[in-house]
Every structure is written in structure tokens, then in C-alpha cells.
Design a protein around this motif. Structure first.
Motif, PDB file in Angstrom:
ATOM      1  N   SER A 148      -0.253 -23.195  -4.716  1.00 45.74           N
ATOM      2  CA  SER A 148      -1.450 -23.771  -4.072  1.00 45.74           C
ATOM      3  C   SER A 148      -1.634 -23.105  -2.707  1.00 45.74           C
ATOM      4  O   SER A 148      -1.289 -23.685  -1.679  1.00 45.74           O
ATOM      5  CB  SER A 148      -1.278 -25.274  -3.852  1.00 45.74           C
ATOM      6  N   TYR A 149      -2.174 -21.904  -2.707  1.00 43.65           N
ATOM      7  CA  TYR A 149      -2.272 -21.140  -1.464  1.00 43.65           C
ATOM      8  C   TYR A 149      -3.701 -21.015  -0.951  1.00 43.65           C
ATOM      9  O   TYR A 149      -3.992 -20.141  -0.137  1.00 43.65           O
ATOM     10  CB  TYR A 149      -1.639 -19.753  -1.649  1.00 43.65           C
ATOM     11  N   ALA A 150      -4.600 -21.869  -1.420  1.00 47.29           N
ATOM     12  CA  ALA A 150      -5.999 -21.740  -0.987  1.00 47.29           C
ATOM     13  C   ALA A 150      -6.125 -21.898   0.529  1.00 47.29           C
ATOM     14  O   ALA A 150      -6.954 -21.241   1.163  1.00 47.29           O
ATOM     15  CB  ALA A 150      -6.872 -22.753  -1.719  1.00 47.29           C
ATOM     16  N   VAL A 205      13.295 -16.206   3.330  1.00 49.70           N
ATOM     17  CA  VAL A 205      14.534 -15.456   3.101  1.00 49.70           C
ATOM     18  C   VAL A 205      14.755 -14.489   4.266  1.00 49.70           C
ATOM     19  O   VAL A 205      15.860 -14.368   4.802  1.00 49.70           O
ATOM     20  CB  VAL A 205      14.450 -14.707   1.751  1.00 49.70           C
ATOM     21  N   THR A 206      13.689 -13.819   4.690  1.00 50.54           N
ATOM     22  CA  THR A 206      13.813 -12.863   5.796  1.00 50.54           C
ATOM     23  C   THR A 206      14.165 -13.602   7.086  1.00 50.54           C
ATOM     24  O   THR A 206      14.981 -13.118   7.884  1.00 50.54           O
ATOM     25  CB  THR A 206      12.491 -12.090   5.966  1.00 50.54           C
ATOM     26  N   ARG A 207      13.545 -14.756   7.288  1.00 56.92           N
ATOM     27  CA  ARG A 207      13.844 -15.608   8.452  1.00 56.92           C
ATOM     28  C   ARG A 207      15.340 -15.896   8.526  1.00 56.92           C
ATOM     29  O   ARG A 207      15.987 -15.734   9.568  1.00 56.92           O
ATOM     30  CB  ARG A 207      13.038 -16.908   8.321  1.00 56.92           C
ATOM     31  N   SER A 241       8.804 -11.443   6.910  1.00 53.26           N
ATOM     32  CA  SER A 241       8.559 -11.784   5.505  1.00 53.26           C
ATOM     33  C   SER A 241       9.141 -10.687   4.646  1.00 53.26           C
ATOM     34  O   SER A 241       9.453  -9.593   5.123  1.00 53.26           O
ATOM     35  CB  SER A 241       7.072 -11.940   5.198  1.00 53.26           C
ATOM     36  N   THR A 242       9.256 -11.009   3.373  1.00 54.11           N
ATOM     37  CA  THR A 242       9.808 -10.081   2.395  1.00 54.11           C
ATOM     38  C   THR A 242       9.105  -8.733   2.448  1.00 54.11           C
ATOM     39  O   THR A 242       9.756  -7.699   2.414  1.00 54.11           O
ATOM     40  CB  THR A 242       9.667 -10.737   1.002  1.00 54.11           C
ATOM     41  N   VAL A 243       7.781  -8.739   2.518  1.00 60.70           N
ATOM     42  CA  VAL A 243       7.058  -7.470   2.498  1.00 60.70           C
ATOM     43  C   VAL A 243       6.912  -6.877   3.900  1.00 60.70           C
ATOM     44  O   VAL A 243       7.027  -5.672   4.094  1.00 60.70           O
ATOM     45  CB  VAL A 243       5.697  -7.622   1.790  1.00 60.70           C
TER      46      VAL A 243
END
Ligand code: PLP
Length: 282
Positions: A148-150, A205-207, A241-243
Motif C-alpha cells: 500500500s504505497y499510494a 536493512v541499510t539503516r 536504502s537498498t538501492v
């Protein structure tokens, strides 16, 4: 199945044009699903274990069942191989499956989709905008990586319309929370700070890896509740973030930071790259 455009969907690899979910899939209808994005370096996914643990945590939070880890990993391996991807983002999506046309979820097989696409190098710096909407730290999905990323779509468009690349959310108490697809760190007087879970942010995860790197490097660091205005007066600000990995923030709401891409940000960005090079599943 031809190369470059294959996805794994419900137990098999399919050409992307031929990969279909039901029009009754609960992920599509009501955003009932969870996901993970992993970074693939030289053909191999980074931090598998942490991502699988979080996928299960998010699914638990929604009361969804995730397929066995071995199934997910095997699906990912097939997708990466079929698409011959070396530098990529790998997306694992699990939804509530085929359901009635409402919020109710009945017992059924979840939908599993694994897809990947190429990643080109990400900019070292970025401008951010604080959005006028709040993350609800008391919401049922706070801290879960749901589909749910709206709200994130809306917030990112708002930031982009103002010439920025990422949007930062305060929570309902006007504390610093997170960005649409990244966590936020601030550095002040050499102390590295990021909002705690109670802010409502996703525990990236990066955090977590960056906090561990701070410990390793002897950099003072803490999870701290901060007013969102801290962004305007911090020495350094960066996103994780991952990317994006560790990405320096240059501007907040159009104002240039005095110490953009400062010493601590650069040090952590380098340390993160070194970590990726030495340990694929930290
Ligand atoms: C809302 C949100 N916060 C933070 C992050 C950063 O998490 P990670 O470092 O695990 O990619 C993401 C994921 O990309 C996210 O979607």
C-alpha cells in the motif's frame, strides 16, 4: 521463455507479457500484500537473510503467510539467471491472493511474484522536500513493508514537482520519520542520529547496517526522536536504502545545507561499499 523479461509468478517463470495476476487479487484490489527490494551486485543478492526476516515480519504483521525461504530464493535465482542480470533490483511481492471484492480476507494461497530489473548507478547526492502529510506511527501497518504505497507515490510526485528527488515524512507528532523509499539520518556535532521504530518508520536493512558500521568505526550514533525541523539545522543529512545505499542530501525544501556530503556521510558511504565487497549476507 526468452531472456531479459521474465518474472516468477505463482510457481513458474513466465515471459512478462504472459505473467498475469487475477483481477480479484487482494494485493491489487486493496493493497493487501508485502514486499522486499534487494540489491543484486554482480549477479548476487545482498543481505538475503535480513530481507527474508523482514518479509516474514511484514507478513506476520498483516497475518499473511509467506512461502518457504527456499522457494523464494530459488525463484529469485531463476529470475536473475533467465534475465541475465548482474546489477539489479530484485522485488519479491507476496499478496493475500484471490479474494472477495472487499477488505475481508479468507484462507487461500498467497500470490508470490519475483521480478528484477537492471539498476544503473544512483546519484551520490539528492535534494529532499518535507511533505505536508504525516506518517501514522500508530497505524496498523506502521513499520511494515506493505504494497500500500499510494501515499509514497503522492509524496514523491509532490517532491519532484518541487525539483527534489525524495520526500520526507514527519509523523503525526511532527517528528522526523522517514522518506518514501529510504530512511533519514542527520549528523550534528559528529553524532549520527536516525529516528527510532516508535517514529513509525520502516526499519531499513541499510539503516541497520549503517548503525552497525557506526559502531565499528567508533562514530557516536543513536536512534533518537527528533522534530522534523532538525533537517534544516543539521550539519549533514543523508538517506539510506537498498538501492540508494548511503546518499548525501544537499537541499532541504530548496535550502542548501552548509555541510552537504560532509565527512561523516562520505565515510559511511565508503564503509558501506566496503561492506558489500566483503560480505554478501551481513
Ligand atoms: C518506506 C521505506 N522506508 C525505508 C526504506 C529503506 O529500507 P531498506 O534499507 O531496507 O531498503 C524503504 C525501502 O526501500 C522504504 O520503502
Amino acid at each position: 521463455v526468452t531472456s531479459r523479461e521474465c518474472v516468477w509468478i505463482n510457481g513458474e517463470l513466465r515471459d512478462v507479457d504472459d505473467a498475469r495476476v487475477s483481477a480479484f487479487d487482494h494485493g491489487l484490489l486493496v493493497g493487501d500484500g508485502v514486499f522486499e527490494t534487494l540489491r543484486v551486485y554482480d549477479g548476487r543478492p545482498f543481505a538475503w537473510t535480513r530481507h527474508l526476516v523482514r518479509l516474514e515480519h511484514s507478513a506476520d504483521g498483516l497475518g499473511l503467510t509467506v512461502p518457504e525461504r527456499a522457494v523464494v530464493r530459488a525463484a529469485a535465482a531463476e529470475v536473475l539467471e533467465a534475465n541475465a542480470l548482474r546489477e539489479a533490483r530484485l522485488r519479491i511481492t507476496v499478496t493475500g491472493g484471490v479474494q472477495p471484492l472487499g477488505s475481508e480476507r479468507r484462507a487461500t494461497t498467497p500470490t508470490l511474484i519475483v521480478a528484477a530489473s537492471e539498476v544503473r548507478s544512483v546519484a551520490e547526492t539528492i535534494a529532499v522536500v518535507v511533505v505536508p502529510w504525516a506518517r501514522n506511527e500508530r497505524g496498523a501497518t506502521a513499520g511494515l513493508k506493505t504494497v500500500s504505497y499510494a501515499e509514497n507515490v503522492r509524496a514523491l510526485a509532490h517532491a519532484q514537482a518541487r525539483g527534489a528527488g525524495e520526500a520526507v515524512f514527519p509523523n503525526t507528532r511532527d517528528e522526523l520519520c522517514e522518506a518514501t523509499g529510504s530512511n533519514v539520518f542527520v549528523v550534528d556535532d559528529g553524532v549520527v542520529r536516525t529516528p527510532p521504530a516508535s517514529s513509525g518508520c520502516l526499519l531499513g536493512v541499510t539503516r541497520a547496517l549503517v548503525l552497525e558500521l557506526c559502531a565499528e568505526l567508533g562514530l557516536p550514533h543513536e536512534e533518537a526522536t527528533m522534530p522534523v525541523e532538525v533537517l534544516a539545522r543539521a550539519d549533514e543529512v543523508f538517506l539510506t536504502s537498498t538501492v540508494r545505499e548511503v546518499q548525501a542530501v544537499t537541499h532541504v525544501d530548496g535550502r542548501a545545507l552548509a555541510h552537504a556530503r560532509g565527512r561523516v556521510t562520505r565515510c559511511l558511504a565508503e564503509a558501506f561499499s566496503a561492506l558489500v565487497a566483503r560480505d554478501l549476507d551481513p
